[in-house]
Motif scaffolding. Structure first.
Motif, PDB file in Angstrom:
ATOM      1  N   ASN A   1       0.813  -1.207   0.000  1.00 15.28           N
ATOM      2  CA  ASN A   1       0.000   0.000   0.000  1.00 15.28           C
ATOM      3  C   ASN A   1       0.851   1.263   0.000  1.00 15.28           C
ATOM      4  N   GLU A   2       2.069   1.163  -0.583  1.00 17.00           N
ATOM      5  CA  GLU A   2       2.945   2.317  -0.599  1.00 17.00           C
ATOM      6  C   GLU A   2       2.342   3.470  -1.397  1.00 17.00           C
ATOM      7  N   THR A   3       2.491   4.680  -0.848  1.00 17.35           N
ATOM      8  CA  THR A   3       2.123   5.874  -1.596  1.00 17.35           C
ATOM      9  C   THR A   3       3.264   6.321  -2.481  1.00 17.35           C
ATOM     10  N   PHE A   4       4.491   6.128  -1.988  1.00 20.50           N
ATOM     11  CA  PHE A   4       5.675   6.504  -2.739  1.00 20.50           C
ATOM     12  C   PHE A   4       6.567   5.269  -2.837  1.00 20.50           C
ATOM     13  N   SER A   5       7.088   5.031  -4.014  1.00 17.09           N
ATOM     14  CA  SER A   5       7.836   3.805  -4.262  1.00 17.09           C
ATOM     15  C   SER A   5       9.296   4.099  -4.534  1.00 17.09           C
ATOM     16  N   PHE A   6      10.152   3.249  -4.011  1.00 16.57           N
ATOM     17  CA  PHE A   6      11.565   3.322  -4.355  1.00 16.57           C
ATOM     18  C   PHE A   6      11.985   1.969  -4.915  1.00 16.57           C
ATOM     19  N   LYS A   7      13.033   1.985  -5.729  1.00 18.55           N
ATOM     20  CA  LYS A   7      13.537   0.757  -6.314  1.00 18.55           C
ATOM     21  C   LYS A   7      14.679   0.227  -5.464  1.00 18.55           C
ATOM     22  N   MET A   8      14.686  -1.082  -5.274  1.00 18.34           N
ATOM     23  CA  MET A   8      15.728  -1.742  -4.498  1.00 18.34           C
ATOM     24  C   MET A   8      16.149  -2.993  -5.248  1.00 18.34           C
ATOM     25  N   TYR A   9      17.409  -3.082  -5.602  1.00 18.24           N
ATOM     26  CA  TYR A   9      17.878  -4.216  -6.384  1.00 18.24           C
ATOM     27  C   TYR A   9      19.377  -4.421  -6.197  1.00 18.24           C
ATOM     28  N   PRO A  10      19.892  -5.614  -6.437  1.00 22.84           N
ATOM     29  CA  PRO A  10      19.129  -6.861  -6.629  1.00 22.84           C
ATOM     30  C   PRO A  10      18.510  -7.311  -5.314  1.00 22.84           C
ATOM     31  N   ASN A  11      17.479  -8.094  -5.417  1.00 25.03           N
ATOM     32  CA  ASN A  11      16.787  -8.599  -4.246  1.00 25.03           C
ATOM     33  C   ASN A  11      16.111  -9.918  -4.613  1.00 25.03           C
ATOM     34  N   PRO A  12      16.627 -11.052  -4.115  1.00 23.58           N
ATOM     35  CA  PRO A  12      17.638 -11.256  -3.089  1.00 23.58           C
ATOM     36  C   PRO A  12      19.031 -10.800  -3.534  1.00 23.58           C
ATOM     37  N   THR A  13      19.898 -10.594  -2.537  1.00 27.64           N
ATOM     38  CA  THR A  13      21.247 -10.137  -2.818  1.00 27.64           C
ATOM     39  C   THR A  13      22.206 -10.753  -1.822  1.00 27.64           C
ATOM     40  N   LYS A  14      23.506 -10.435  -1.995  1.00 28.82           N
ATOM     41  CA  LYS A  14      24.512 -11.019  -1.128  1.00 28.82           C
ATOM     42  C   LYS A  14      25.476  -9.976  -0.579  1.00 28.82           C
ATOM     43  N   ASN A  15      26.058  -9.159  -1.471  1.00 27.78           N
ATOM     44  CA  ASN A  15      27.107  -8.232  -1.051  1.00 27.78           C
ATOM     45  C   ASN A  15      26.676  -6.770  -1.023  1.00 27.78           C
TER      46      ASN A  15
ATOM     47  N   ASP B   1       7.553  14.228   6.170  1.00 27.69           N
ATOM     48  CA  ASP B   1       6.202  14.432   6.701  1.00 27.69           C
ATOM     49  C   ASP B   1       5.833  13.358   7.718  1.00 27.69           C
ATOM     50  N   SER B   2       6.874  12.643   8.220  1.00 28.92           N
ATOM     51  CA  SER B   2       6.727  11.584   9.233  1.00 28.92           C
ATOM     52  C   SER B   2       6.172  10.275   8.675  1.00 28.92           C
ATOM     53  N   SER B   3       5.916  10.197   7.374  1.00 27.46           N
ATOM     54  CA  SER B   3       5.478   8.948   6.779  1.00 27.46           C
ATOM     55  C   SER B   3       6.707   8.094   6.460  1.00 27.46           C
ATOM     56  N   LYS B   4       6.459   6.837   6.119  1.00 24.61           N
ATOM     57  CA  LYS B   4       7.560   5.939   5.793  1.00 24.61           C
ATOM     58  C   LYS B   4       7.053   4.856   4.855  1.00 24.61           C
ATOM     59  N   THR B   5       7.992   4.166   4.223  1.00 23.33           N
ATOM     60  CA  THR B   5       7.650   3.017   3.406  1.00 23.33           C
ATOM     61  C   THR B   5       8.698   1.948   3.679  1.00 23.33           C
ATOM     62  N   ILE B   6       8.270   0.694   3.635  1.00 26.70           N
ATOM     63  CA  ILE B   6       9.149  -0.430   4.017  1.00 26.70           C
ATOM     64  C   ILE B   6       9.076  -1.491   2.932  1.00 26.70           C
ATOM     65  N   LYS B   7      10.234  -2.054   2.618  1.00 23.02           N
ATOM     66  CA  LYS B   7      10.286  -3.183   1.696  1.00 23.02           C
ATOM     67  C   LYS B   7      11.103  -4.303   2.331  1.00 23.02           C
ATOM     68  N   LYS B   8      10.727  -5.515   1.986  1.00 23.17           N
ATOM     69  CA  LYS B   8      11.441  -6.701   2.454  1.00 23.17           C
ATOM     70  C   LYS B   8      12.724  -6.861   1.653  1.00 23.17           C
ATOM     71  N   LEU B   9      13.832  -7.164   2.336  1.00 22.18           N
ATOM     72  CA  LEU B   9      15.122  -7.411   1.708  1.00 22.18           C
ATOM     73  C   LEU B   9      15.596  -8.789   2.124  1.00 22.18           C
ATOM     74  N   THR B  10      15.926  -9.622   1.154  1.00 23.94           N
ATOM     75  CA  THR B  10      16.435 -10.960   1.433  1.00 23.94           C
ATOM     76  C   THR B  10      17.927 -10.992   1.125  1.00 23.94           C
ATOM     77  N   ILE B  11      18.717 -11.397   2.114  1.00 30.55           N
ATOM     78  CA  ILE B  11      20.162 -11.506   1.947  1.00 30.55           C
ATOM     79  C   ILE B  11      20.536 -12.979   1.962  1.00 30.55           C
ATOM     80  N   ASN B  12      21.201 -13.422   0.899  1.00 25.51           N
ATOM     81  CA  ASN B  12      21.592 -14.833   0.785  1.00 25.51           C
ATOM     82  C   ASN B  12      22.888 -15.108   1.560  1.00 25.51           C
TER      83      ASN B  12
END
Length: 469
Positions: free
Chosen positions: A388-402, A458-469
Motif C-alpha cells: 500500500n505504498e504511496t511513494f515507491s523506491f527501487k531496491m535491487y538486486p533482491n535477493p542479494t549477497k554483497n 512528513d513523518s510517513s515511511k515506506t518499508i520493503k522486504k530485503l532478502t540476503i543470501n
C-alpha cells in the motif's frame, strides 16, 4: 523503533496462522503479447512476445534495449498463433543451444508449426539469427497450437502439441497415434539431428503414413497451454485447456509412463465428452486422472487455464511445494496444495487482474506472471508490507549477497533517513541520504530476512522486504 519492533514481531508471528494470499508486484512493462518466460540458468529472464521477439529482462527489472532474438519475419502471429515456446538446452552455458516453437506465416488458416534450434552469438545478450529447423507439422486449423517446450531431467526435449483445433477434436486426432496432434512429444536433440529416445512408446515404429509416430510420448491432450517440471522432484505438470465445461491439471511422477493417455476427446477432465470411437478399452480408468479440475461458470470466456509451476524459491516459505497457475478468462490465480494423496485447490483474486498468458520461474525458483504488457512478481502478501505504498523506491538486486542498490528518484517527498532492521526489529543501519541513487555494502550481514525503511519529512515511511543470501 519500539512501534516498528512490535509491528515486525506481530507480523512474523502472524505468519504461522495467516491465510495465504497472493500479492503481485509490478516488475517490468512495455511488452507486446508476452506468452512465455524462461531462464537460461542465470539471473536473466527471457520474455517471449507472440509476434516473434524474445527480450531479456534483467534481475533489476530493466529490459535490454536490443532483443535477444527477432524472428518476426518468419512468424505468423494472431489469435492462438505466433512464437509460443522457448527452451534452453541443459548445456546452454557451454553449447549456447536453445529451441523455439512458432507457427510460420505460410497461412492464416493452416500454418506450419516449426521447432527450430538457435545458438547464442559471441554477445551473450544477442542470439545468432541463423536458425536450423528441427521439426515441422502443418496445423489443420488456426487454434489449439500448444507451443510449450521444456527439457526434462532425462535431457530430452518435450513438446506440447494441441489437438489441431476447431472444436471438440472433430477428427479425434488426440487419440490417433499416427498423428502428432493432441500429444506430448519427446525427442533427443543432443546430436546433429533429432533422434527418438529408445523408451518412447512407439520408438520402433516404421513411421509410415498409417504407423504410430515415434516422436509421441503421451496422448490424449486438447490444448496443453503450459506444462512444467518441478525443479526439485522433476515431476511433470500439464495444464490442459478444456472444451467448454472443465479445465484440468495433470501431474505424474517424473515424466510419467511412456504412452500415458490423458483422455481427450473421450473425456474432458473426469467427465465423458465423446466416447463414440477410438477410446481406451478400460474407459476413464485407463487414462491419467487429473489431480484437479474446475468447472466453467457463466457464459462467454468462463475458463481457460494457464499452467504454471511448483514454487521452489526461498523468499516465501508458505508457498513451498504448492503449484501455482492462472486462468486467462477469470483472471484468478489458482493454488494447489498437497493434502495426503490429494491436492486441495483454491482460487484467489490478486491485487492486479489481467488475462494471464504465462507464468515463469527464475533460476532461484521465484515465480512471475505476465498479462497485458507487463510482468509481475508473485509474492506472499503476508510478507509484502509495501503493497500500500504511496511513494515507491527501487531496491535491487533482491535477493542479494554483497550490495543493494536504492533508487529514490521516483519519490516526491524528501527522504530524511534510510534504515535497515533485522527480523527481530533491531536497527542495524541508519543513514541520511544525500543522493537519489545509493549503493549499500551489506556483505557483513548474515543471511536472512531484513526490512528496508525509507522515512520522509512528513513523518510517513515506506518499508520493503530485503532478502540476503
Amino acid at each position: 523503533m519500539k512501534n516498528l519492533y512490535i509491528f515486525i514481531s506481530c507480523f512474523v508471528l502472524g505468519l504461522i496462522g495467516a491465510a495465504q494470499t497472493v500479492q503481485l508486484n509490478s516488475f517490468a512493462s512495455g511488452f507486446s503479447s508476452p506468452v512465455e518466460i524462461a531462464h537460461a540458468g542465470d539471473s536473466r529472464l527471457f520474455v517471449v512476445e507472440k509476434s516473434g521477439i524474445i527480450k531479456i529482462l534483467n534481475s533489476d527489472g530493466s529490459v535490454n534495449p536490443n532483443p535477444f532474438l527477432n524472428i518476426s519475419g518468419l512468424v505468423g502471429s494472431g489469435g492462438e498463433r505466433g512464437l509460443l515456446g522457448l527452451a534452453f538446452a541443459p548445456d546452454y552455458a557451454t553449447s549456447g543451444r536453445f529451441y523455439v516453437n512458432y507457427t510460420d506465416n505460410s497461412s492464416t488458416d493452416q500454418p506450419n508449426t516449426v521447432i527450430s534450434k538457435y545458438t547464442v552469438s559471441a554477445n551473450p545478450n544477442v542470439a545468432d539469427t541463423s536458425g536450423e529447423i528441427i521439426l515441422t507439422y502443418q496445423q489443420p486449423y488456426s487454434n489449439h497450437n500448444g507451443g510449450k517446450l521444456a527439457f526434462g531431467n532425462d535431457g530430452f526435449l518435450y513438446i506440447a502439441v494441441g489437438d489441431g483445433g476447431s472444436g471438440g477434436d472433430p477428427q479425434n486426432r488426440a487419440q490417433n497415434t499416427n498423428s502428432l496432434f493432441g500429444k506430448l512429444l519427446r525427442i533427443d536433440v543432443s546430436g546433429a539431428t533429432y533422434s527418438i529416445p529408445s523408451n518412447n512408446p512407439f520408438s520402433s515404429s516404421a513411421d509410415g503414413p498409417n504407423d504410430p509416430r515415434p516422436e509421441i510420448y503421451a496422448i490424449g491432450l486438447r490444448n496443453p497451454w503450459k506444462f512444467s517440471f518441478d525443479s526439485t522432484t522433476n515431476d511433470l505438470w500439464i495444464a490442459d485447456v478444456g472444451q467448454n465445461a472443465y479445465e484440468e491439471i495433470n501431474k505424474v511422477i517424473g515424466s510419467g509412463n511412456p504412452g500415458d493417455n490423458y483422455g481427450w476427446r473421450c473425456y474432458e477432465g473426469t467427465h465423458t465428452y465423446n466416447t463414440s470411437t477410438n477410446c481406451p478399452s478400460g474407459g476413464l480408468n485407463s487414462t491419467v486422472a487429473p489431480v484437479a479440475e474446475y468447472p466453467h461458470v457463466g457464459s462467454g470466456c468462463s475458463g481457460s487455464i494457464t499452467g504454471g509451476y511448483v514454487y521452489r524459491g526461498s523468499n516465501f516459505p508458505n508457498f513451498s511445494g504448492k503449484y501455482f497457475f492462472a486462468d486467462y478468462c477469470t483472471q484468478n490465480i489458482g493454488i494447489l496444495t498437497e493434502n495426503g494423496s490429494n491436492w486441495d485447490l483454491v482460487f484467489q483474486t490478486p491485487n492486479i487482474t489481467k488475462g494471464w498468458t504465462t507464468l515463469g520461474e527464475d533460476v532461484n525458483g521465484e515465480l512471475y506472471i505476465a498479462g497485458g504488457s507487463s510482468v509481475y512478481k508473485i509474492s506472499d502478501a503476508n510478507l509484502d508490507i509495501s503493497e500500500n505504498e504511496t511513494f515507491s523506491f527501487k531496491m535491487y538486486p533482491n535477493p542479494t549477497k554483497n550490495i543493494v542498490n536504492l533508487d529514490l528518484s521516483g519519490i516526491q517527498n524528501k527522504v530524511i533517513s534510510i534504515n535497515i532492521y533485522n527480523i527481530q526489529g533491531r536497527k542495524i543501519l541508519g543513514i541520511a541520504p544525500t543522493q537519489q541513487k545509493i549503493t549499500l555494502n551489506i556483505q557483513n550481514y548474515g543471511g536472512g530476512l531484513y526490512f528496508m525503511e525509507v522515512r520522509f519529512d512528513d513523518s510517513s515511511k515506506t518499508i520493503k522486504k530485503l532478502t540476503i543470501n
